[in-house]
Design a protein around this motif. Structure first.
Motif, PDB file in Angstrom:
ATOM      1  N   SER B 242       0.798  -1.233   0.000  1.00 53.03           N
ATOM      2  CA  SER B 242       0.000   0.000   0.000  1.00 53.03           C
ATOM      3  C   SER B 242       0.828   1.279   0.000  1.00 53.03           C
ATOM      4  O   SER B 242       0.338   2.332  -0.403  1.00 53.03           O
ATOM      5  CB  SER B 242      -0.910   0.020   1.241  1.00 53.03           C
ATOM      6  N   MET B 243       2.059   1.194   0.486  1.00 53.71           N
ATOM      7  CA  MET B 243       2.822   2.436   0.659  1.00 53.71           C
ATOM      8  C   MET B 243       3.494   2.884  -0.635  1.00 53.71           C
ATOM      9  O   MET B 243       4.721   2.810  -0.775  1.00 53.71           O
ATOM     10  CB  MET B 243       3.867   2.238   1.749  1.00 53.71           C
ATOM     11  N   HIS B 244       2.655   3.345  -1.560  1.00 48.99           N
ATOM     12  CA  HIS B 244       3.162   3.919  -2.805  1.00 48.99           C
ATOM     13  C   HIS B 244       2.497   5.266  -3.019  1.00 48.99           C
ATOM     14  O   HIS B 244       1.302   5.384  -2.816  1.00 48.99           O
ATOM     15  CB  HIS B 244       2.822   3.020  -3.996  1.00 48.99           C
ATOM     16  N   ASP B 245       3.288   6.214  -3.422  1.00 48.11           N
ATOM     17  CA  ASP B 245       2.763   7.545  -3.694  1.00 48.11           C
ATOM     18  C   ASP B 245       2.894   7.813  -5.193  1.00 48.11           C
ATOM     19  O   ASP B 245       3.992   8.018  -5.699  1.00 48.11           O
ATOM     20  CB  ASP B 245       3.569   8.571  -2.889  1.00 48.11           C
ATOM     21  N   VAL B 246       1.753   7.792  -5.887  1.00 42.37           N
ATOM     22  CA  VAL B 246       1.806   8.018  -7.339  1.00 42.37           C
ATOM     23  C   VAL B 246       1.587   9.489  -7.691  1.00 42.37           C
ATOM     24  O   VAL B 246       1.746   9.881  -8.842  1.00 42.37           O
ATOM     25  CB  VAL B 246       0.755   7.160  -8.099  1.00 42.37           C
ATOM     26  N   LEU B 247       1.225  10.299  -6.701  1.00 38.67           N
ATOM     27  CA  LEU B 247       0.837  11.679  -7.008  1.00 38.67           C
ATOM     28  C   LEU B 247       1.888  12.729  -6.673  1.00 38.67           C
ATOM     29  O   LEU B 247       2.128  13.636  -7.452  1.00 38.67           O
ATOM     30  CB  LEU B 247      -0.449  12.031  -6.238  1.00 38.67           C
TER      31      LEU B 247
END
Lengths: 327, 327
Positions: B242-247
């Motif tokens: 879950s710990m992904h930052d696409v923005l």
């Protein structure tokens, strides 16, 4: 042939039964604030699939009831039969097994209650049951998502996931498909009202803007995070504070007659939250306790009747089991 | 005068002490995917405030250490003293109580580790302690947010909330301020590396686009929801997925030298996730177990040294207590 042999291994032919009847539940996608990721199942309405094993290989639709003649009987064009066929092919059984299907729809099509998902899930759960359950629910899920793609033109899982898994589901992501079952607070009830107006899912989606203000997205994901925490904590006040949709509702509400009047009625009746079920036009009052959901739904329906809008009403706890075998 | 009298009631003058020393922790805002809503505290680094009661009413800064002379000694311009003053005014004590402050910074300013928040929280926790704790932490929080506004020009709570409350905090929303403490999995560790390059928070924020694709926002809030569920379930694999930052990361990473090389190193070293702490330039490897965090941080630092970039390294569990009294 190796793959085929391996697939065959999953099937114990002695376990195949002649007939199953399955009920799969309607679902409330988005759960107000969780656009495209959250959804929950309800006890009623839902769709039934009666499936019969027949000697001639292949998949056929025998009858469809409750669809006002809107769904195709052609097995290649009907989503349910197409999905069942795909599963039989996956198992290497397309030339071996013949099934016929009665589809009984207990809910309106295009209502925003996951009508196609309920049928697809009922069909796939039925064929899996008929074959002695070679696949787990997790393994069935991708076939359900593919069915949604056939039915709606997009492979979202926010209806099929709760319809198949039961309870409240989170679709974290799609590559790969990652579905998490969330805890279901005991007293969470849904009062659903379907105003009989036509809002096709595709139109409802097209209205939505492709770009959104980051500020609003932050508000939305703060609420989503609050809702998840609220479900784990069984904190109804936190759930209530969190269930606001600042991004999608303002646009979709335009297509739903009396939306804001219904919202006022629901919140004044003590609902934790009120919003659109899926892409609408069904609306949902989420309440603590069955009485509150009953009250909100009844008042909303009374208002619609005053406005000369016909409607259907359903009140249900969150369904925690998903599809089930029936007599 | 009624209000003043009411406020006075909160203070038991017999409980006021002459001196307190407080340590408040650094914080990792955003927690990779939760831009502007999530954050956690670490055991070290952090800032110290030593506060002394003096006869002359008012708030004065006596000394500041560890800031390389960058912070104002002027009590009206210094965030810590300004916040302490605001709290004394709120309590109707501005003409009654005099305090002097030593501020000892144990972490770099502008590092993305919530430097101003740690100082603010230390100051407010100190004055509250000195006065015999008239306010709860929940009541102190709005003063901390106001301090952040003075220090950074915006009233975000994603650093002050974990610095004050300890643990992992969710800032669900601001009207009214709604902060939720999330569960802290026992084995969650942070390996933090601060590359000594300058990335002012304001610049880092200005880079971020005001509008974002809805598709990416959905990916982001799916991940945020997954992270919250993962924390409750203590499911490290779900936390990792879950710990992904696409923005935000794609833009802010531009300002951080060797960002993607450091990310590769951290993930290859087995970190659950890697990303920017707050607005950077500090980066954080989130790991299961202290060893993993140590390893990731050491390898990252070695890489930066090879690239002739000076850095500082901190390894810590999530701090669950927030500010504390020290000797």
């Amino acid at each position: 042939m190796d793959t085929l042999a391996k697939k065959y291994k999953q099937i114990d032919f002695a376990k195949i039964v002649d007939e199953v009847r399955v009920f799969a539940p309607a679902t409330v996608a988005n759960m107000i604030c969780g656009f495209d990721i959250l959804g929950f199942a309800v006890d009623y309405p839902g769709d039934e699939v009666h499936m019969y094993r027949v000697p001639e290989p292949g998949v056929r639709i025998r009858s469809i009831r409750g669809d006002d003649g809107r769904l195709p009987l052609d097995a290649d064009r009907n989503t349910v039969s197409a999905c069942v066929k795909a599963l039989l092919e996956h198992l290497g059984l397309q030339g071996e097994i013949g099934v016929e299907i009665d589809l009984i729809k207990h809910m309106p099509i295009g209502s925003g209650l996951g009508s196609s998902s309920a049928s697809t899930v009922a069909g796939l759960f039925a064929v899996n049951s008929l074959l002695g359950n070679p696949l787990t629910k997790d393994e069935l899920l991708p076939f359900c998502v593919e069915g949604e793609r056939l039915a709606c033109g997009h492979g979202h899982a926010d209806n099929v996931a709760p319809a198949l898994m039961g309870g409240i589901t989170l679709v974290r992501g799609y590559s790969p498909l990652d579905v998490i079952k969330l805890p279901v607070p005991n007293e969470l009830y849904a009062g659903i009202v379907f105003p009989k107006v036509d809002v096709p899912t595709r139109d409802a989606r097209q209205l939505i803007k492709e770009k959104v203000p980051l500020k609003d997205a932050v508000t939305q994901w703060g609420n989503i995070a609050g809702l998840i925490a609220g479900l784990y904590e069984e904190d109804y006040q936190l759930i209530s504070r969190s269930m606001h949709d600042v991004l999608i509702e303002p646009t979709r509400a335009i297509l739903i007659p009396e939306f804001y009047a219904m919202k006022d009625i629901a919140l004044q009746a003590g609902a934790l939250s009120f919003g659109i079920s899926g892409s609408g036009p069904s609306v949902v009052a989420i309440s603590k306790g069955k009485e509150g959901a009953e009250k909100a739904a009844a008042l909303i329906q009374a208002h619609l009747t005053q406005c000369e809008i016909e409607s259907l009403k359903y009140v249900s706890a969150v369904n925690v089991d998903g599809p089930k075998l029936i007599k």
